[in-house]
Motif scaffolding. Structure first.
Motif, mmCIF file in Angstrom:
data_model
loop_
_atom_site.group_PDB
_atom_site.id
_atom_site.type_symbol
_atom_site.label_atom_id
_atom_site.label_comp_id
_atom_site.label_asym_id
_atom_site.label_seq_id
_atom_site.Cartn_x
_atom_site.Cartn_y
_atom_site.Cartn_z
ATOM 1 N N ARG A 30 2.117 -13.152 1.567
ATOM 2 C CA ARG A 30 1.285 -11.947 1.162
ATOM 3 C C ARG A 30 1.499 -10.695 2.151
ATOM 4 O O ARG A 30 1.481 -9.600 1.429
ATOM 5 C CB ARG A 30 0.010 -12.421 1.229
ATOM 6 C CG ARG A 30 -1.048 -11.423 0.826
ATOM 7 C CD ARG A 30 -2.461 -12.114 0.089
ATOM 8 N NE ARG A 30 -2.162 -12.418 -0.985
ATOM 9 C CZ ARG A 30 -3.240 -12.660 -1.839
ATOM 10 N NH1 ARG A 30 -4.474 -12.386 -1.568
ATOM 11 N NH2 ARG A 30 -3.155 -13.109 -3.032
ATOM 12 N N LEU A 31 1.672 -10.996 3.355
ATOM 13 C CA LEU A 31 1.539 -9.723 4.024
ATOM 14 C C LEU A 31 3.139 -9.012 4.014
ATOM 15 O O LEU A 31 3.212 -7.829 4.263
ATOM 16 C CB LEU A 31 1.448 -10.307 5.699
ATOM 17 C CG LEU A 31 -0.052 -10.563 5.805
ATOM 18 C CD1 LEU A 31 -0.038 -11.000 7.566
ATOM 19 C CD2 LEU A 31 -0.747 -9.076 6.139
ATOM 20 N N LEU A 32 3.766 -9.724 3.770
ATOM 21 C CA LEU A 32 5.375 -9.062 4.118
ATOM 22 C C LEU A 32 5.840 -8.715 2.704
ATOM 23 O O LEU A 32 6.436 -7.754 2.348
ATOM 24 C CB LEU A 32 6.477 -10.317 4.365
ATOM 25 C CG LEU A 32 6.208 -10.786 5.586
ATOM 26 C CD1 LEU A 32 7.300 -12.057 5.964
ATOM 27 C CD2 LEU A 32 6.568 -9.473 6.521
ATOM 28 N N ARG A 33 5.406 -9.357 1.432
ATOM 29 C CA ARG A 33 5.870 -8.865 -0.055
ATOM 30 C C ARG A 33 5.274 -7.523 -0.448
ATOM 31 O O ARG A 33 4.218 -7.280 0.014
ATOM 32 C CB ARG A 33 5.916 -10.054 -0.889
ATOM 33 C CG ARG A 33 4.319 -10.379 -1.253
ATOM 34 C CD ARG A 33 4.265 -11.075 -2.380
ATOM 35 N NE ARG A 33 3.185 -11.560 -2.639
ATOM 36 C CZ ARG A 33 2.436 -12.434 -2.460
ATOM 37 N NH1 ARG A 33 3.268 -13.840 -2.095
ATOM 38 N NH2 ARG A 33 1.110 -13.057 -2.632
ATOM 39 N N PRO A 34 6.154 -6.811 -1.071
ATOM 40 C CA PRO A 34 5.478 -5.547 -1.732
ATOM 41 C C PRO A 34 4.954 -5.871 -2.929
ATOM 42 O O PRO A 34 5.285 -7.029 -3.530
ATOM 43 C CB PRO A 34 6.734 -4.866 -2.070
ATOM 44 C CG PRO A 34 7.850 -5.745 -2.291
ATOM 45 C CD PRO A 34 7.667 -6.898 -1.247
ATOM 46 N N SER A 35 3.693 -5.284 -3.222
ATOM 47 C CA SER A 35 2.857 -5.612 -4.491
ATOM 48 C C SER A 35 3.117 -4.544 -5.594
ATOM 49 O O SER A 35 2.257 -3.373 -5.415
ATOM 50 C CB SER A 35 1.223 -5.879 -3.923
ATOM 51 O OG SER A 35 0.438 -5.934 -5.384
ATOM 52 N N ARG A 36 3.911 -4.664 -6.376
ATOM 53 C CA ARG A 36 4.103 -3.354 -7.436
ATOM 54 C C ARG A 36 3.931 -4.112 -8.865
ATOM 55 O O ARG A 36 4.831 -4.429 -9.411
ATOM 56 C CB ARG A 36 5.308 -2.840 -7.537
ATOM 57 C CG ARG A 36 5.471 -1.987 -6.049
ATOM 58 C CD ARG A 36 6.729 -1.142 -6.198
ATOM 59 N NE ARG A 36 7.110 -0.693 -4.911
ATOM 60 C CZ ARG A 36 8.056 -1.386 -4.178
ATOM 61 N NH1 ARG A 36 8.670 -2.467 -4.689
ATOM 62 N NH2 ARG A 36 8.378 -0.845 -2.807
ATOM 63 N N PRO A 37 2.728 -4.515 -9.276
ATOM 64 C CA PRO A 37 2.469 -5.344 -10.636
ATOM 65 C C PRO A 37 2.961 -4.416 -11.691
ATOM 66 O O PRO A 37 2.203 -3.037 -11.784
ATOM 67 C CB PRO A 37 1.121 -5.802 -10.415
ATOM 68 C CG PRO A 37 0.149 -4.814 -9.620
ATOM 69 C CD PRO A 37 1.459 -4.318 -8.754
ATOM 70 N N THR A 38 3.581 -4.887 -12.908
ATOM 71 C CA THR A 38 3.783 -4.226 -13.928
ATOM 72 C C THR A 38 3.138 -5.416 -15.055
ATOM 73 O O THR A 38 3.034 -6.579 -14.862
ATOM 74 C CB THR A 38 5.195 -3.861 -14.425
ATOM 75 O OG1 THR A 38 5.814 -5.220 -14.505
ATOM 76 C CG2 THR A 38 5.909 -3.107 -13.382
ATOM 77 N N PRO A 39 2.774 -4.790 -16.352
ATOM 78 C CA PRO A 39 2.259 -5.852 -17.368
ATOM 79 C C PRO A 39 3.227 -6.876 -17.554
ATOM 80 O O PRO A 39 2.717 -8.042 -17.648
ATOM 81 C CB PRO A 39 2.205 -5.006 -18.592
ATOM 82 C CG PRO A 39 2.024 -3.594 -18.047
ATOM 83 C CD PRO A 39 2.573 -3.512 -16.584
#
Lengths: 121, 177
Positions: A30-39
């Protein structure tokens, strides 16, 4: 008693280590990964096609008989475990007693089979 | 002399450790039981119940009753919770959060829970408050087995008939759809 509980301390340490390892790796991810959610990304995965309906759906009533059978033979297993620890001391007597026990319960399985509950239509 | 003293000290340490573990497990059980009845999601309630029942199994281990602990896991965590989950899956209960579960139902449930707790707690204290349970040795499963296959052999075979009757009855009820 202390010897007995010490062996279970080992079990507890193993369990705790398992929880810590899983938590550590999930947290690290969770710390390392980028979070760019799309639908499209947040949609449920359903074999590669667009999911239909809700994730929660009503299950077929047929499954219930298998759950009932499982419970029954689960209780049977509870009696077999202590028997297995002392089988050598009981000899033939123990074998016959358990055979009668299992035979009577197998009649239940036979009943379910004859009534067609095990068939998948 | 020193050996006996050391043994006594070790027993004291063990007692402390046992009490610490008891309180830790009991705290987890109480929290899980509370979440079990307050969560709005019925599936989550069943999973919190798993934690409560597993805690009970751990308490049995602390008492040295290995067989009862394993039975607790096999029958309650294994079978009973599976039946609960099946019941939830088969009925048309809303499996997400249920917003209707609130209000006056909660008050009534709390009243019933407190009354039930008072009755069972009172009965336990009334019957067992002056009983001292001394457990120095763990009870091996072979003792349970010896009891089943000597004193309770008729009861053991009767259990198989009872289970058969329960199974056939359950199938008859489940077939009427």
């Amino acid at each position: 008693m202390s010897e007995f509980l010490r062996t279970y301390l080992t079990v507890g340490i193993f369990g705790a280590l398992g929880v810590v390892l899983v938590g550590a790796f999930l947290g690290l991810g969770r710390l390392l990964r980028p979070s760019r959610p799309t639908p499209a990304k947040t949609e449920n995965y359903e074999s590669g096609v667009d999911p239909i309906g809700d994730g929660w759906s009503q299950a077929n009533i047929r499954y219930y008989v298998f759950a009932l059978l499982f419970v029954m033979f689960d209780v049977e297993a509870v009696f077999i475990f202590p028997w297995a620890t002392r089988l050598e001391a009981y000899g033939m007597f123990g074998l016959v007693e358990m055979a009668i026990f299992i035979f009577i319960l197998l009649l239940g399985l036979l009943y379910a089979w004859r009534k067609g509950m095990l068939r998948w239509v | 002399m020193t050996g006996a003293l050391a043994a006594a000290a070790a027993d004291g340490d063990l007692l402390v450790a046992q009490n610490v573990f008891f309180v830790a497990i009991a705290a987890v059980m109480v929290f899980s039981a509370f979440r079990c009845v307050t969560t709005r999601n019925v599936v989550h309630a069943a999973l919190w119940l798993v934690l409560v029942l597993a805690g009970a199994a751990a308490q049995f281990i602390l008492l040295g009753s290995e067989f009862v602990a394993v039975t607790q896991v096999l029958v309650y965590v294994g079978a009973i919770v599976v039946l609960f989950l099946f019941g939830i899956m088969l009925t048309r209960a809303s499996m997400g959060d249920d917003e209707t579960a609130s209000g006056e139902k909660r008050v009534m449930a709390a009243v019933v829970a407190v009354l039930l707790g008072l009755v069972t707690g009172g009965a336990l204290i009334e019957s067992f408050s002056d009983t001292r349970l001394v457990i120095n040795e763990p009870q091996p499963t072979s003792l349970v087995s010896d009891a089943i296959f000597s004193q309770y052999i008729i009861a053991f075979e009767a259990v198989s008939v009872l289970l058969l009757a329960a199974l056939i009855g359950a199938i008859v009820v489940a077939r009427k759809d």
